[in-house]
Design a protein around this motif. Sequence first.
Motif, PDB file in Angstrom:
ATOM      1  N   LEU A  72       1.031  -1.284  -0.012  1.00  0.00           N
ATOM      2  CA  LEU A  72      -0.058  -0.060  -0.301  1.00  0.00           C
ATOM      3  C   LEU A  72       0.770   1.283  -0.021  1.00  0.00           C
ATOM      4  CD1 LEU A  72      -3.218   0.525   1.913  1.00  0.00           C
ATOM      5  CD2 LEU A  72      -1.391   1.916   2.429  1.00  0.00           C
ATOM      6  N   LEU A  73       1.949   1.374   1.004  1.00  0.00           N
ATOM      7  CA  LEU A  73       2.729   2.360   1.115  1.00  0.00           C
ATOM      8  C   LEU A  73       3.632   2.586  -0.095  1.00  0.00           C
ATOM      9  CD1 LEU A  73       3.885   4.840   2.515  1.00  0.00           C
ATOM     10  CD2 LEU A  73       5.602   3.116   3.722  1.00  0.00           C
ATOM     11  N   SER A  74       4.157   1.438  -0.840  1.00  0.00           N
ATOM     12  CA  SER A  74       5.023   1.611  -1.895  1.00  0.00           C
ATOM     13  C   SER A  74       4.094   2.253  -3.287  1.00  0.00           C
ATOM     14  CB  SER A  74       5.403   0.019  -2.242  1.00  0.00           C
ATOM     15  OG  SER A  74       6.003   0.157  -3.533  1.00  0.00           O
ATOM     16  N   ARG A  75       2.981   1.694  -3.298  1.00  0.00           N
ATOM     17  CA  ARG A  75       1.778   2.234  -4.451  1.00  0.00           C
ATOM     18  C   ARG A  75       1.727   3.709  -4.190  1.00  0.00           C
ATOM     19  NH1 ARG A  75      -1.729  -2.831  -5.815  1.00  0.00           N
ATOM     20  NH2 ARG A  75      -2.687  -1.510  -7.315  1.00  0.00           N
ATOM     21  N   LEU A  76       1.460   3.925  -3.219  1.00  0.00           N
ATOM     22  CA  LEU A  76       1.190   5.369  -2.692  1.00  0.00           C
ATOM     23  C   LEU A  76       2.203   6.273  -3.164  1.00  0.00           C
ATOM     24  CD1 LEU A  76      -1.080   6.925  -1.508  1.00  0.00           C
ATOM     25  CD2 LEU A  76      -0.197   6.832   0.585  1.00  0.00           C
ATOM     26  N   ILE A  77       3.276   5.858  -2.752  1.00  0.00           N
ATOM     27  CA  ILE A  77       4.621   6.754  -3.069  1.00  0.00           C
ATOM     28  C   ILE A  77       4.739   6.744  -4.705  1.00  0.00           C
ATOM     29  CG2 ILE A  77       7.182   6.757  -2.705  1.00  0.00           C
ATOM     30  CD1 ILE A  77       6.609   5.615   0.031  1.00  0.00           C
ATOM     31  N   ALA A  78       4.696   5.453  -5.250  1.00  0.00           N
ATOM     32  CA  ALA A  78       4.906   5.472  -6.708  1.00  0.00           C
ATOM     33  C   ALA A  78       3.995   6.360  -7.307  1.00  0.00           C
ATOM     34  CB  ALA A  78       4.839   3.987  -7.126  1.00  0.00           C
ATOM     35  N   ALA A  79       2.759   6.651  -6.880  1.00  0.00           N
ATOM     36  CA  ALA A  79       1.677   7.276  -7.630  1.00  0.00           C
ATOM     37  C   ALA A  79       1.894   8.747  -7.527  1.00  0.00           C
ATOM     38  CB  ALA A  79       0.166   6.967  -7.071  1.00  0.00           C
ATOM     39  N   GLY A  80       2.858   9.203  -6.609  1.00  0.00           N
ATOM     40  CA  GLY A  80       3.074  10.504  -6.181  1.00  0.00           C
ATOM     41  C   GLY A  80       2.160  11.127  -5.064  1.00  0.00           C
ATOM     42  N   LEU A  81       1.424  10.366  -4.626  1.00  0.00           N
ATOM     43  CA  LEU A  81       0.228  10.765  -3.651  1.00  0.00           C
ATOM     44  C   LEU A  81       0.554  10.828  -2.330  1.00  0.00           C
ATOM     45  CD1 LEU A  81      -2.785   9.141  -5.584  1.00  0.00           C
ATOM     46  CD2 LEU A  81      -2.157  11.434  -5.687  1.00  0.00           C
ATOM     47  N   ARG A  82       1.849  10.351  -1.953  1.00  0.00           N
ATOM     48  CA  ARG A  82       2.215  10.450  -0.350  1.00  0.00           C
ATOM     49  C   ARG A  82       2.498  11.587   0.020  1.00  0.00           C
ATOM     50  NH1 ARG A  82       1.772   8.623   4.508  1.00  0.00           N
ATOM     51  NH2 ARG A  82       3.841   8.096   5.673  1.00  0.00           N
ATOM     52  N   ARG A  83       1.730  12.137   1.232  1.00  0.00           N
ATOM     53  CA  ARG A  83       1.990  13.246   1.932  1.00  0.00           C
ATOM     54  C   ARG A  83       2.258  13.221   3.215  1.00  0.00           C
ATOM     55  NH1 ARG A  83      -3.629  16.209  -0.392  1.00  0.00           N
ATOM     56  NH2 ARG A  83      -3.099  16.307  -2.397  1.00  0.00           N
ATOM     57  N   ARG A  84       3.538  13.286   3.260  1.00  0.00           N
ATOM     58  CA  ARG A  84       4.348  13.057   4.660  1.00  0.00           C
ATOM     59  C   ARG A  84       3.807  14.324   5.706  1.00  0.00           C
ATOM     60  NH1 ARG A  84       8.984   9.350   3.844  1.00  0.00           N
ATOM     61  NH2 ARG A  84       9.018   9.461   6.231  1.00  0.00           N
ATOM     62  N   ARG A  85       3.808  14.019   6.827  1.00  0.00           N
ATOM     63  CA  ARG A  85       3.450  15.058   8.121  1.00  0.00           C
ATOM     64  C   ARG A  85       4.868  16.004   7.910  1.00  0.00           C
ATOM     65  NH1 ARG A  85       0.129  14.441  12.117  1.00  0.00           N
ATOM     66  NH2 ARG A  85      -0.063  12.303  11.630  1.00  0.00           N
TER      67      ARG A  85
END
Length: 92
Positions: free
Chosen positions: A72-85
């Motif tokens: 889940l995290l890997s695919r979220l990052i690959a999609a450019g949608l990860r928003r870190r705190r």
Amino acid sequence: MSVLIDPPNWPGPRGLLWSHLVSDTSLEELHAFAALLGVPERAFDRDHYDVPETVHQRAVALGAEPVSSRELLSRLIAAGLRRRRRREPASG
């Protein structure tokens, strides 16, 4: 549609285990799916929804793809949608 859900492994409120619900396509897709699932907007946290174990099976039945937390995290990052705190500057 690429909505993903990880296993309910995260301890949370009311003694329940919680999952993360994300999209690897768009936040719009994620918000639409969460609304369909009946998840309140207040459950959204930057790039995912926190959903209780009681919702997991219904999310999968509605089309969410069950994946590991790592995937889940890997695919979220690959999609450019990860928003870190954001980190707060150190005071001192």
